[in-house]
Enzyme design. Structure first.
Site, PDB file in Angstrom:
ATOM      1  NE  ARG A  60     -10.722  -3.345   9.499  1.00  0.00           N
ATOM      2  CZ  ARG A  60     -10.757  -4.460   8.114  1.00  0.00           C
ATOM      3  NH1 ARG A  60     -11.177  -5.668   8.884  1.00  0.00           N
ATOM      4  NH2 ARG A  60     -10.847  -4.859   7.373  1.00  0.00           N
ATOM      5  CG  HIS A 112     -23.856  -8.747   8.534  1.00  0.00           C
ATOM      6  ND1 HIS A 112     -22.717  -8.301   9.520  1.00  0.00           N
ATOM      7  CD2 HIS A 112     -23.492  -9.290   7.596  1.00  0.00           C
ATOM      8  CE1 HIS A 112     -22.255 -10.052   8.476  1.00  0.00           C
ATOM      9  NE2 HIS A 112     -22.905 -10.191   7.350  1.00  0.00           N
ATOM     10  CE1 TYR A 147     -15.098  -7.825   8.028  1.00  0.00           C
ATOM     11  CE2 TYR A 147     -16.687  -6.530   7.670  1.00  0.00           C
ATOM     12  CZ  TYR A 147     -15.445  -6.571   7.331  1.00  0.00           C
ATOM     13  OH  TYR A 147     -14.586  -5.233   6.711  1.00  0.00           O
ATOM     14  CG  HIS A 205     -20.096 -13.584   9.413  1.00  0.00           C
ATOM     15  ND1 HIS A 205     -18.746 -13.125   8.464  1.00  0.00           N
ATOM     16  CD2 HIS A 205     -21.093 -13.243   8.650  1.00  0.00           C
ATOM     17  CE1 HIS A 205     -19.447 -12.715   7.353  1.00  0.00           C
ATOM     18  NE2 HIS A 205     -20.081 -12.858   7.396  1.00  0.00           N
ATOM     19  CD  GLU A 223     -23.158 -13.867   5.678  1.00  0.00           C
ATOM     20  OE1 GLU A 223     -23.382 -12.769   6.210  1.00  0.00           O
ATOM     21  OE2 GLU A 223     -23.125 -14.533   4.300  1.00  0.00           O
ATOM     22  CG  ASP A 228     -23.493 -14.574   0.568  1.00  0.00           C
ATOM     23  OD1 ASP A 228     -22.670 -15.516  -0.107  1.00  0.00           O
ATOM     24  OD2 ASP A 228     -22.798 -14.287   1.475  1.00  0.00           O
ATOM     25  CG  HIS A 236     -20.658 -16.812   2.428  1.00  0.00           C
ATOM     26  ND1 HIS A 236     -20.960 -16.748   3.011  1.00  0.00           N
ATOM     27  CD2 HIS A 236     -19.945 -15.932   1.438  1.00  0.00           C
ATOM     28  CE1 HIS A 236     -20.280 -15.351   3.021  1.00  0.00           C
ATOM     29  NE2 HIS A 236     -20.100 -14.816   2.259  1.00  0.00           N
ATOM     30  CG  HIS A 286     -26.160 -12.110   2.328  1.00  0.00           C
ATOM     31  ND1 HIS A 286     -25.692 -12.100   3.282  1.00  0.00           N
ATOM     32  CD2 HIS A 286     -27.206 -10.942   3.185  1.00  0.00           C
ATOM     33  CE1 HIS A 286     -25.511 -11.409   4.292  1.00  0.00           C
ATOM     34  NE2 HIS A 286     -26.592 -10.844   4.314  1.00  0.00           N
ATOM     35  CG  ASP A 334     -16.857 -15.162   1.728  1.00  0.00           C
ATOM     36  OD1 ASP A 334     -17.039 -14.613   0.997  1.00  0.00           O
ATOM     37  OD2 ASP A 334     -16.876 -14.918   3.429  1.00  0.00           O
ATOM     38  CG  HIS A 379     -18.921 -11.282  -1.708  1.00  0.00           C
ATOM     39  ND1 HIS A 379     -19.388 -10.207  -0.709  1.00  0.00           N
ATOM     40  CD2 HIS A 379     -18.917 -12.146  -1.242  1.00  0.00           C
ATOM     41  CE1 HIS A 379     -19.998 -11.257  -0.058  1.00  0.00           C
ATOM     42  NE2 HIS A 379     -19.280 -12.677   0.692  1.00  0.00           N
ATOM     43  CD  GLU A 382     -23.635  -9.072   1.982  1.00  0.00           C
ATOM     44  OE1 GLU A 382     -22.866 -10.280   1.398  1.00  0.00           O
ATOM     45  OE2 GLU A 382     -23.537  -9.643   2.872  1.00  0.00           O
TER      46      GLU A 382
HETATM   47 ZN    ZN Z   1     -18.698 -13.318   2.328  1.00  0.00          ZN
HETATM   48 FE    FE Z   2     -23.620 -12.332   2.352  1.00  0.00          FE
HETATM   49 FE    FE Z   3     -21.983 -11.781   6.108  1.00  0.00          FE
END
Ligand code: ZN
Ligand code: FE
Ligand code: FE
Length: 277
Positions: free
Chosen positions: A37, A67, A70, A107, A142, A176, A179, A211, A224, A226, A256
Site C-alpha cells: 500500500r 515490484h 501497486y 504498474h 507491466e 503478465d 493481464h 508474470h 484482473d 488472478h 502471482e
Molecule cells: Zn494483476
Molecule cells: Fe502481475
Molecule cells: Fe503487478
C-alpha cells in the site's frame, strides 16, 4: 534452464526470501520493495543483504524481481499523488543498488479521466526524473488488464511510454499472462500472433520478466483477477506452451497466483515437469 519463482513476502528480509525460494523449488522470486500500500520502507540491513548474496551464490539464484507498491499512480490527476509515486520509486531505485543488476517492475498507473495520451506523458515524465545513467537496475513497465482507466492496456501504450523515456537502456517490460488475456490478447488460441505483435510493437528484447497467472475471468474482460495455474480461463496448456516457447527462453517466470507457499511449490513442480528445455 527454467528460471521460475513466485511472489514472496519481504517482511523478513532478503536472506529469508532466498531460503524460502529454494525450499519451494524456485531459483528466483519477486518481492514488494515495501508495504504494497506504499508506506515507508523498512531500512535495508546490510548484514542481511550480505548473507543473501552468499546464499544466492551457493544456491544458484542469479536474479530477483522487485515490484513497486501497486497503489502508486505516476499519472494521477492529483500532483501530490504523482509526487508521492515519483519519490517512492526514486527511493526504491536507490535501495535496489543493494541488490544490483536486477529488475524493478511497476504498474504504469491510471489516468483517471485525463486520457491515455496524457497518462503516457506523465508516466514518461516521472521516469525521466528518476532514472539515473549510473543505475544498474532495469525498470519494467507491466502490461495491464485495462481495468478502469489503466494505462498499459495495449502494447502500443507500452511502446508510447518507452518512446518518451530518455534513458531507454534502463527500461524493459514485464508481461503478465492474466493481464494481457484480460486486455484482449488471445494467448490461448493465438500465442504466436500475440508474440508477433509484441515483437513488432515493443520488441521481444525488451521483455525481461513474465508474470504467470491464470485468470478468473473470460477473455477480454478487463478485470484482473488472478487464478491458480490450470484453474482459470487460460489453462495449464497455454502456460506450458509459454515456458517452452523458443522466443521466451531465458526470461524469468513469476507466479502471482492465489497460493500459500505449498501451492506455489506445487505449481513450480508442475511447470518444471512440463519444461522440455
Ligand atoms: Zn494483476
Ligand atoms: Fe502481475
Ligand atoms: Fe503487478
Amino acid at each position: 534452464m527454467l528460471t521460475i519463482g513466485c511472489h514472496l513476502s519481504s517482511s523478513s528480509g532478503f536472506y529469508h526470501m532466498g531460503k524460502e525460494a529454494i525450499e519451494i523449488g524456485a531459483n528466483t522470486f519477486q518481492f514488494f520493495t515495501r508495504n504494497p500500500r506504499g508506506s515507508k520502507a523498512k531500512a535495508i540491513d546490510p548484514k542481511d543483504v550480505e548473507r543473501f548474496h552468499a546464499f544466492c551464490a551457493e544456491n544458484g539464484i542469479e536474479r530477483i524481481l522487485a515490484h513497486a507498491p501497486y497503489t502508486l499512480n505516476a499519472c494521477s490527476k492529483d500532483p501530490h499523488v504523482r509526487e508521492f509515486a515519483l519519490e517512492t520509486m526514486a527511493d526504491d531505485l536507490v535501495r535496489m543498488e543493494y541488490v544490483p543488476g536486477n529488475c524493478y517492475n511497476f504498474h504504469p498507473g491510471s489516468h483517471v479521466g485525463q486520457g491515455a495520451e496524457e497518462g503516457i506523458r506523465l508516466i514518461a515524465d516521472t521516469l525521466n526524473q528518476i532514472l539515473k545513467p549510473e543505475q544498474t537496475t532495469t525498470v519494467l513497465l507491466e502490461t495491464m488488464a485495462g481495468k478502469g482507466s489503466e494505462v498499459g492496456r495495449s502494447f502500443e501504450e507500452i511502446r508510447a511510454i518507452l518512446d518518451r523515456v530518455e534513458l531507454q537502456d534502463h527500461m524493459g517490460v514485464c508481461l503478465d499472462t492474466c493481464h494481457v488475456y484480460d486486455a484482449g490478447y488471445d494467448i490461448v488460441n493465438d500465442l504466436e500472433g500475440v508474440l508477433e505483435q509484441f515483437e513488432r510493437i515493443i520488441g521481444l528484447s525488451r521483455l525481461r520478466a513474465i508474470h504467470m497467472n491464470d485468470s478468473k475471468n473470460p477473455f477480454a474482460s478487463h478485470k484482473d483477477r488472478h487464478e491458480k495455474i490450470g484453474q482459470g480461463s487460460i489453462g495449464a496448456e497455454t502456460m506450458i506452451r509459454i515456458i517452452n516457447h523458443p522466443a521466451l527462453q531465458g526470461i524469468p517466470v513469476y507466479l502471482e497466483t492465489p497460493n500459500e507457499l505449498e501451492g506455489y511449490a506445487e505449481e513450480i513442480r508442475f511447470l518444471r515437469d512440463s519444461y522440455r528445455g
